[in-house]
Design a protein around this motif. Structure first.
Motif, mmCIF file in Angstrom:
data_model
loop_
_atom_site.group_PDB
_atom_site.id
_atom_site.type_symbol
_atom_site.label_atom_id
_atom_site.label_comp_id
_atom_site.label_asym_id
_atom_site.label_seq_id
_atom_site.Cartn_x
_atom_site.Cartn_y
_atom_site.Cartn_z
ATOM 1 N N GLU A 171 0.850 -1.198 0.000
ATOM 2 C CA GLU A 171 0.000 0.000 0.000
ATOM 3 C C GLU A 171 0.885 1.247 0.000
ATOM 4 O O GLU A 171 1.820 1.355 0.777
ATOM 5 N N VAL A 172 0.567 2.181 -0.889
ATOM 6 C CA VAL A 172 1.327 3.418 -1.027
ATOM 7 C C VAL A 172 0.337 4.578 -1.079
ATOM 8 O O VAL A 172 -0.691 4.501 -1.764
ATOM 9 N N TRP A 173 0.681 5.649 -0.369
ATOM 10 C CA TRP A 173 -0.136 6.868 -0.421
ATOM 11 C C TRP A 173 0.521 7.836 -1.398
ATOM 12 O O TRP A 173 1.686 8.182 -1.246
ATOM 13 N N ASN A 174 -0.242 8.273 -2.413
ATOM 14 C CA ASN A 174 0.254 9.218 -3.411
ATOM 15 C C ASN A 174 -0.653 10.435 -3.493
ATOM 16 O O ASN A 174 -1.711 10.495 -2.845
ATOM 17 N N ARG A 175 -0.237 11.383 -4.307
ATOM 18 C CA ARG A 175 -0.963 12.653 -4.421
ATOM 19 C C ARG A 175 -1.450 12.846 -5.864
ATOM 20 O O ARG A 175 -0.682 12.670 -6.817
ATOM 21 N N ARG A 176 -2.741 13.196 -6.000
ATOM 22 C CA ARG A 176 -3.277 13.474 -7.334
ATOM 23 C C ARG A 176 -2.844 14.875 -7.787
ATOM 24 O O ARG A 176 -2.284 15.649 -7.008
ATOM 25 N N LYS A 177 -3.139 15.185 -9.048
ATOM 26 C CA LYS A 177 -2.774 16.490 -9.602
ATOM 27 C C LYS A 177 -3.439 17.629 -8.837
ATOM 28 O O LYS A 177 -2.855 18.703 -8.657
ATOM 29 N N ASN A 178 -4.669 17.397 -8.351
ATOM 30 C CA ASN A 178 -5.389 18.442 -7.615
ATOM 31 C C ASN A 178 -4.959 18.567 -6.163
ATOM 32 O O ASN A 178 -5.528 19.337 -5.395
ATOM 33 N N GLY A 179 -3.924 17.788 -5.771
ATOM 34 C CA GLY A 179 -3.406 17.863 -4.412
ATOM 35 C C GLY A 179 -4.001 16.861 -3.453
ATOM 36 O O GLY A 179 -3.537 16.725 -2.319
ATOM 37 N N GLU A 180 -5.049 16.149 -3.869
ATOM 38 C CA GLU A 180 -5.688 15.171 -2.990
ATOM 39 C C GLU A 180 -4.762 13.975 -2.767
ATOM 40 O O GLU A 180 -4.191 13.431 -3.709
#
Length: 944
Positions: free
Chosen positions: A461-470
């Motif tokens: 499991e990895v936490w990443n960031r979308r383009k909108n910052g979410e």
């Protein structure tokens, strides 16, 4: 001297040829029709360098003693000067000719081309000899050797003699002595011998006509050797030029033949490695007339079978390709190269793909020749099929990201854009770090890359960031693609698991959190409590539990209703969370009972109890503030009980019971109170309150003193001092900071105490300076709360300004934990202090958050090694290694190092061996009051 024989030989030849020329020259000036020394001197300098010139000068002196009698030269300074001038003109001629041809004719070269021959002799003869000849004739005229009416005639004759000497004797000298150029050796017969004969003939004729008393050879005879020299130079140069051209052309042809041979070998090797069948066939029947041996290795049929069977090719064509190939052959009639792809069946029954590039030669409308290459493209076709399947897979519902071996993104799929919001053009060529959420620490990424290195795959499991910052969770599988055991690409396949995580979180919250307040419930509290107890026991540390109950909550609930009661509980939970650290745990057990679990991080029970009391006071203060409940203001109090853990084998529920008992003691004592379960802890809390009250009194009456402990270099000479505060207690006497600083920091009294230390340190410096004493740099400790004040830098500025002391005499000492809090603010304040000239030291280095990251970014001056390392340096080799490492690191960062706590000579000597240069400790001096410190150290500093 190296090559001295060459210089002496040059001088000897210069003299001998000059003497020979003077034999045919008429007195008194002895100006010959040809002057060999002009050519010999120039050639010797060009070949052997400027060190020949002194020998030329000496030879010139000896030659012109024939013109100037030695006795007359010694008697007449004028003739001596004339002799030296004439000899100097000979040197000038050589020097000037050398400069001219090197500057304007780009000498050296071998006198082959006509243009270079003409330029060489024009510059070295006509131009270079003109001024020296004129000066020579003038010197002879001044000395009375040449009369006025013969000046012009003498100049022309001497100038022509110099030119002829250069033209004839420069080539002769090179032929005899230049062994580096092959052409001069080859010119011995064609050029050297004729020139020698011409010169000797000129000398013989001159002697003959001299005896006949005729002037025939005064000018006419001199042109013969010069003309012969130039003509022969041109002829031999032309021959040499032709020879060079032939050699160069021959060398070019050899190189081209070598390249052609190499290309032929490469072509043959290429055909072998590319699985190519070379064929020639009958243009009418298509029967093979020739195939190479590769045909058998590719399809498995003998070469003879290819040639003997008339329909071999047609019979082995794949049935699905026959109609297409037949139609292509029927339509294709034009001459030239044509490509066609088809399949054939091998002897083993397998399918082999070919790209057939064949050529038709048409003469008079008839195909006369047919030949070509059949390239095995089976692997390419299989790869294309695999790629087609992979392309379909690539555009699946899961996001796919591909990077090169350096981690740069080279491709993403459509699902990647749908999940992350990034278009392909926004990420291609960039690092996947653009997706980084910041929720994973260095250890996570270390494990990530370790998995890829060990097994070639990471899944998790990895936490990443979308383009909108979410920030969102994803399940990611990263695979390392290898070729010959070297990683070429990384492929990441991931899916968005946001909805799955939300469902899991919802279930988790229902199980472990209070539905009303959002605080951990009893189940989660006990789970964390067990972990805290285990950690505390392992590290031999202590924590605390605060149990609190809202006073008269039932009355509010009954009178105002459950909605108002629930709102109060929610606001209480929020206020609890606002005063706690991130590592502490607030929880709701039920009803109006709350528990705070304070993280175990101290080995001292007194410190833990003081901290628990401080937190409890903050909680009570927060909860005593009125609450606004649906436009209804309500004020409550709370009864608080505190207990510490672990002091035995108590279980979490037993410890909670102890805190609950202490809480009921508060209720029975009148409510809105704080009680400890242990009686002696209550006494300690009371003692802390008394220290705080006494400190307030000491601040008002300035009941503090400043002590000074010197810092010395490796020779024992003091270079600075640390300022230490002492509390002059009216009952206990002198009190160490260790007994009151913690209370001062928790009660905010440290701000007043720190300001007092700053002002009094500056005032003491001013006092000593006014007494004419040389003052070293004095540094004092600054607490975290003092340093974090907005006006801290201004306080330093004002203290320096008010006392008018040099800022470089003042220094501050900060612990590592102070500096890493809000690093941007720390850097800004430190730069401001450095601009004032105040020095900055890291105190107790090695015991806190020692990190190269902040050492590199902060403008520090000094590292002070903590006394805990120095105290055990003789007993624990690890401490010595740590100290040596710190010293080495500081040296590379250009920081000074001070070892604190040096108490013995053995420690002092070992620290010096480890490279430490500055020291502080009881071995040198205990902290002293200002008077004693000045008497012991500052007077000697003044006398120095």
């Amino acid at each position: 001297m190296k090559n001295a024989w060459q210089y002496a030989l040059a001088g000897l030849l210069f003299y001998a040829t000059g003497w020979l020329a003077m034999m045919i020259a008429p007195p008194p000036a002895y100006i010959s029709s040809i002057w060999p020394p002009a050519g010999i001197g120039l050639a010797a300098v060009l070949l052997w360098g400027y060190r020949v010139i002194p020998f030329i000068f000496l030879a010139n002196i000896l030659l012109y003693l024939k013109v100037f009698d030695l006795a007359s030269v010694l008697d007449s300074p004028q003739k001596l000067m004339a002799l030296c001038s004439v000899a100097s003109c000979g040197v000038l001629r050589v020097w000037l000719a050398t400069i001219l041809i090197k500057r304007f004719a780009q000498f050296p070269y071998t006198l082959i081309a006509i243009r270079k021959i003409a330029l060489f002799f024009t510059l070295t003869g006509g131009v270079a000899a003109f001024i020296p000849t004129a000066l020579t004739v003038f010197a002879l005229h001044i000395s009375g050797v040449i009369v006025t009416q013969d000046i012009y005639y003498a100049f022309i004759k001497a100038w022509i003699a110099d030119c002829t000497g250069v033209i004839v004797f420069v080539p002769l000298f090179f032929i005899i002595f230049d062994r580096q150029q092959r052409i001069w050796e080859e010119r011995i017969i064609t050029l050297g011998l004729p020139l020698v004969i011409c010169f000797l003939a000129t000398i013989a004729l001159a002697l003959f006509f001299q005896q006949q008393a005729t002037q025939y050879l005064q000018f006419q005879g001199v042109f013969l050797p010069g003309f012969v020299s130039i003509v022969l130079l041109i002829l031999t140069g032309r021959h040499e030029w032709i020879k060079i051209q032939v050699e160069q052309r021959t060398e070019q042809l050899v190189k081209k033949n070598h390249k052609l041979s190499k290309r032929d070998k490469q072509f043959k090797k290429l055909l072998q490695t590319q699985s190519v069948i070379i064929w020639r066939a009958d243009p009418v029947s298509y029967r093979f007339l020739y195939v190479n041996e590769e045909a058998e290795s590719i399809l498995g049929y003998p070469v003879t079978q290819w040639r003997d069977e008339s329909d071999f090719w047609w019979q082995r064509l794949h049935d699905d390709d026959k109609d297409r190939v037949q139609a292509f052959c029927a339509e294709e009639q034009a001459a030239g190269n044509v490509d066609l792809e088809y399949r054939m069946i091998s002897a083993e029954g397998t399918i082999v793909w070919f790209r057939d590039s064949h050529t038709k030669v048409i003469k008079d409308g008839v195909v006369s020749e047919l030949y070509g290459l059949m390239l095995d493209i089976t692997k390419q076709k299989l790869a294309e099929e695999e790629f087609r399947v992979a392309a379909i897979t690539f555009e699946s519902q899961q996001g796919i990201l591909i990077t090169d071996r350096l981690g740069k993104i080279i491709r993403v799929n459509k699902a990647f854009t749908e999940i992350t919001g990034f278009l392909p053009r926004e990420v291609i060529g960039k690092d996947p770090k653009i997706l980084k959420s910041g929720r994973h620490d260095k250890s996570f990424y270390k494990h990530f890359w370790q998995e890829l290195a060990d097994v070639g795959k990471f899944e998790g499991e990895v936490w990443n960031r979308r383009k909108n910052g979410e920030i969102y969770p994803e399940w990611q599988i990263v695979t390392a693609v290898e070729n010959n055991r070297e990683v070429t690409h990384y492929v990441s396949v991931f899916s968005d698991i946001t909805h799955k995580k939300e469902a899991e979180d919802k279930i988790h919250n229902l199980a472990f959190y209070d539905a009303l307040t959002g605080l951990p419930n009893r189940r989660l509290l006990l789970d964390r409590f067990e972990q805290e107890i285990a950690i505390a026991r392992r590290h031999k540390q202590f924590g605390a539990v605060i149990f609190l109950d809202l006073d008269h909550f039932k009355l509010l609930n009954d009178s105002q209703g459950h909605l108002v009661g629930d709102e109060l509980l929610i606001q209480v939970a929020n206020r609890l969370s606002s005063v706690l650290r991130e590592e502490d745990t607030p929880a709701r057990l039920g009803g109006d009972e709350f528990v705070v679990l304070l993280h175990a991080n101290s080995e001292n029970l007194i410190e833990v109890s003081d901290h628990a009391r401080t937190v409890a006071e903050k909680i009570r203060k927060q909860l005593n503030t009125p609450f606004l409940l649906h436009h209804y203001q309500h004020q409550i109090s709370t009864s608080i009980g505190i207990t510490l853990f672990p002091e035995g084998d108590e279980r979490p529920d037993m410890i909670l019971q102890q805190a609950d008992t202490a809480m009921y003691r508060s209720k029975s004592g009148g409510r809105n109170a704080i009680s400890f379960f242990q009686p002696f802890m209550q006494e300690a809390a009371d003692q802390r309150l008394k220290i705080e009250q006494d400190l307030r009194m000491a601040i008002e009456k300035e009941g503090f003193m400043l002590f000074y402990q010197p810092q010395v270099d490796h020779t024992g000479v003091m270079i600075g001092a640390e300022v230490l505060i002492r509390w002059d207690h009216p009952e206990q006497g002198i009190v160490s900071p260790a007994d009151f600083i913690l209370v001062a920091e928790e009660s905010s009294l440290i701000l007043d105490i720190g300001l007092w230390v700053l002002k009094n340190t500056c005032q003491q410096i001013r006092t000593w300076l006014a007494m004419g004493i040389t003052v070293p740099r004095l540094s004092f400790n600054v607490s975290s709360r003092q340093f974090r004040q907005r006006e801290f830098v201004d306080q330093i500025k004002n203290a320096i300004s008010e006392t008018q002391i040099p800022p470089h005499l003042l220094g501050i000492e900060l612990t590592e934990s102070v500096m890493i809090i809000d690093i941007a603010d720390t850097v800004a304040k430190m730069k401001a202090l450095k601009s004032l000239g105040v020095s900055i030291a890291v105190d107790d280095f090695g015991t806190g958050y020692s990190s190269l990251a902040y050492l590199k970014s902060l403008p520090l001056d000094v590292l002070k090694i903590d006394r805990s390392f120095v105290g055990d340096i003789l007993l624990d080799s690890n401490d010595a290694i740590i100290i040596e490492t710190i010293i080495s690191m500081a040296r590379h960062l250009r920081l000074r190092v001070v070892a604190e706590g040096v108490e013995t000579e053995e420690q002092f000597e070992l620290l010096k061996k480890l490279g430490c240069l500055l020291f502080q400790g009881y071995y040198f001096s205990r902290p002293l009051p200002s008077v004693n410190f000045a008497q012991k150290y500052l007077r000697s500093a003044k006398s120095e």
